[in-house]
Scaffold this active site. Structure first.
Site, PDB file in Angstrom:
ATOM      1  N   HIS A 135       0.862  -1.199   0.000  1.00 25.53           N
ATOM      2  CA  HIS A 135       0.000   0.000   0.000  1.00 25.53           C
ATOM      3  C   HIS A 135       0.899   1.250   0.000  1.00 25.53           C
ATOM      4  CE1 HIS A 135      -3.483   2.355   0.308  1.00 25.53           C
ATOM      5  NE2 HIS A 135      -3.914   2.077   1.511  1.00 25.53           N
ATOM      6  N   GLN A 138      -0.296   4.910   1.050  1.00 25.41           N
ATOM      7  CA  GLN A 138      -0.493   5.084   2.487  1.00 25.41           C
ATOM      8  C   GLN A 138       0.814   5.487   3.161  1.00 25.41           C
ATOM      9  OE1 GLN A 138      -3.521   4.780   4.252  1.00 25.41           O
ATOM     10  NE2 GLN A 138      -2.222   5.860   5.696  1.00 25.41           N
ATOM     11  N   CYS A 264      -3.716   3.638   9.497  1.00 24.62           N
ATOM     12  CA  CYS A 264      -4.127   4.015   8.134  1.00 24.62           C
ATOM     13  C   CYS A 264      -5.635   4.146   8.000  1.00 24.62           C
ATOM     14  CB  CYS A 264      -3.581   3.010   7.132  1.00 24.62           C
ATOM     15  SG  CYS A 264      -4.248   1.346   7.351  1.00 24.62           S
TER      16      CYS A 264
HETATM   17  N1  NVA Z   1      -4.522  -3.751   5.684  1.00 23.11           N
HETATM   18  C1  NVA Z   1      -5.783  -3.128   5.352  1.00 23.11           C
HETATM   19  C2  NVA Z   1      -5.557  -1.727   4.937  1.00 23.11           C
HETATM   20  C3  NVA Z   1      -6.812  -0.974   4.601  1.00 23.11           C
HETATM   21  C4  NVA Z   1      -6.529   0.418   4.121  1.00 23.11           C
HETATM   22  C5  NVA Z   1      -6.480  -3.921   4.268  1.00 23.11           C
HETATM   23  O1  NVA Z   1      -5.818  -4.381   3.345  1.00 23.11           O
HETATM   24  O2  NVA Z   1      -7.699  -4.092   4.371  1.00 23.11           O
HETATM   25  N1   CP Z   2      -6.303   3.766   4.343  1.00 28.68           N
HETATM   26  C1   CP Z   2      -7.009   3.473   3.249  1.00 28.68           C
HETATM   27  O1   CP Z   2      -6.477   3.107   2.211  1.00 28.68           O
HETATM   28  O2   CP Z   2      -8.347   3.633   3.388  1.00 28.68           O
HETATM   29  P1   CP Z   2      -9.463   3.168   2.353  1.00 28.68           P
HETATM   30  O3   CP Z   2      -9.508   1.669   2.370  1.00 28.68           O
HETATM   31  O4   CP Z   2     -10.733   3.767   2.895  1.00 28.68           O
HETATM   32  O5   CP Z   2      -9.134   3.684   0.997  1.00 28.68           O
END
Ligand code: NVA
Ligand code: CP
Length: 306
Positions: A135, A138, A264
C-alpha cells in the site's frame, strides 16, 4: 509499446529513490499550504486518472478523485463489473486500451500480480491503490504526517504493532529508503513478506520480534492496522493478536513521552487499538487520512512530469 522507465509505476514504493520520496513529501506540504490559502494551481489540467477498484475504499477513492479535481484534471471510477474484465477481457488488453484514453491509472486489487500485469502492458503510469501485498500511497502519506509532526524524518524510530500486512510491507520499504529505524512486533506466522524483510535488514533499519513492549521502547511513532484486512477470510485470526498486540495506553506509555499514534484506517476500535488511544491526544490519524489527498496530488504531479 514504448518502454516505461522503472520508476513510473508505483506498485510497492521500492520504485522511488529516497530523493524522490523526499521531493514528493515536500511538494505535498506545499500543495497543502496552497490549498488552505485557496491558491492551488491547475497543474493537471486536461489530465485524466482512471481508478479501478476490486475492493471497497473510502480514503483512497475520495482523495484521488478530489485531488484530480483540485489540480484541474478529471478522475473516473471503474469497478471490474463496469469493465469488460467482468466478461473475460484480459488485464493486459484492458491496460492497452486504457493507455490510449487516460494519462494515469490507479488500481486497488486483490492479487498484486494483477497490478504487475497491468503495469507491464500499459504505456502510462500505474499506481497501486492497495493490493493484498503493498500500500505505497499510504506510506507516502504516513511519512509526510511524521515529517509534519516531528519536523523532519531524521533520527526517527517507528514501532509497528500487529499484522505484518500490505501496509507494513510498504512501510518497511519506505523506511529502508529513508533510513528510518523500524521495529515491528508481530505474532509468529504473520510476518511481512520474506523479500521485504531482507530489504529492511540489508538497509540495517529493521528489527522483527513478537515483543510489543520492546518494539515501542524509544519510539517516536507507534503504528498499527486492522488485524483483518479486506483479503483475509478467516476472522478467527483476531485471537492470535489479542490481547498482546493491541495498542492501548499502557503500551503507548512505554514509547517516548511525545510519541504519536498512527493508523491508516479504517480502524476497529478496541481491537487493534483502544478507543482512548485512537481518540486521544497522541493520535494523529485524521491528519494522516487528510494527507492522503495532498501526497497523492504530489505523486500525480511527479509522475505526470508537470
Ligand atoms: N490492511 C488493510 C488496509 C486498509 C486500508 C487492508 O488491506 O484491508
Ligand atoms: N487507508 C485506506 O487506504 O483507506 P481506504 O480503504 O478507505 O481507501
Amino acid at each position: 509499446m514504448t518502454k516505461k522507465p522503472h520508476n513510473v509505476d508505483i506498485l510497492t514504493l521500492d520504485e522511488l529513490e529516497s530523493k524522490e520520496i523526499n521531493n514528493i513529501i515536500d511538494l505535498a506540504i506545499d500543495l497543502k499550504k496552497e490549498l488552505k490559502k485557496g491558491k492551488e494551481k491547475p497543474l493537471l489540467q486536461n489530465k485524466t486518472l482512471a481508478m479501478i477498484f476490486e475492493k471497497p475504499s473510502t480514503r483512497t477513492r475520495v482523495s484521488f478523485e478530489t485531488g484530480m479535481f483540485q489540480l484541474g484534471g478529471h478522475a473516473l471510477t471503474l469497478s471490474p463489473n463496469d469493465l469488460q474484465l467482468s466478461r473475460g477481457e484480459s488485464i493486459a488488453d484492458t491496460a492497452r486500451t486504457l493507455s490510449r484514453y487516460v494519462n494515469v491509472v490507479m488500481a486497488r486489487v486483490y492479487d498484486h500480480k494483477s497490478l504487475e500485469t497491468f503495469a507491464r502492458n500499459s504505456s502510462i503510469p500505474v499506481i497501486n491503490g492497495l493490493s493484498d501485498s503493498y500500500h505505497p500511497c499510504q506510506i507516502l502519506a504516513d511519512l509526510m504526517t511524521i515529517k509534519e509532526h516531528k519536523k523532519n524524518l531524521k533520527k526517527i524510530k517507528i514501532a509497528w504493532i500487529g499484522d505484518g500486512n500490505n501496509v507494513c510491507n510498504s512501510l518497511i520499504l519506505g523506511c529502508a529508503k529513508l533510513k528510518i529505524q523500524l521495529s515491528v512486533a508481530i505474532p509468529d506466522g504473520y510476518e511481512p513478506e520474506f523479500d521485504v524483510i531482507k530489504i529492511g535488514k540489508d538497509a540495517e533499519i529493521l528489527e522483527v520480534s513478537d515483543n510489543p513492549a520492546a518494539a515501542v521502547q524509544d519510539a517516536d511513532v507507534v503504528m498499527t492496522d486492522t488485524f483483518v484486512s479486506i483479503h483475509n477470510t478467516n476472522s478467527d485470526r483476531v485471537k492470535k493478536f489479542l490481547p498482546k498486540f493491541q495498542v492501548n495506553q499502557a503500551l503507548m506509555n512505554k514509547a517516548k513521552k511525545d510519541a504519536i499514534f498512527m493508523h491508516c484506517l479504517p480502524a476497529k476500535r478496541d481491537q487493534e487499538v483502544t478507543s482512548d488511544v485512537i481518540d486521544g491526544s497522541q493520535s494523529v490519524v485524521w491528519d494522516e487520512a487528510e494527507n492522503r489527498l495532498h501526497v497523492q496530488k504530489a505523486l500525480l504531479v511527479h509522475l505526470l512530469g508537470v
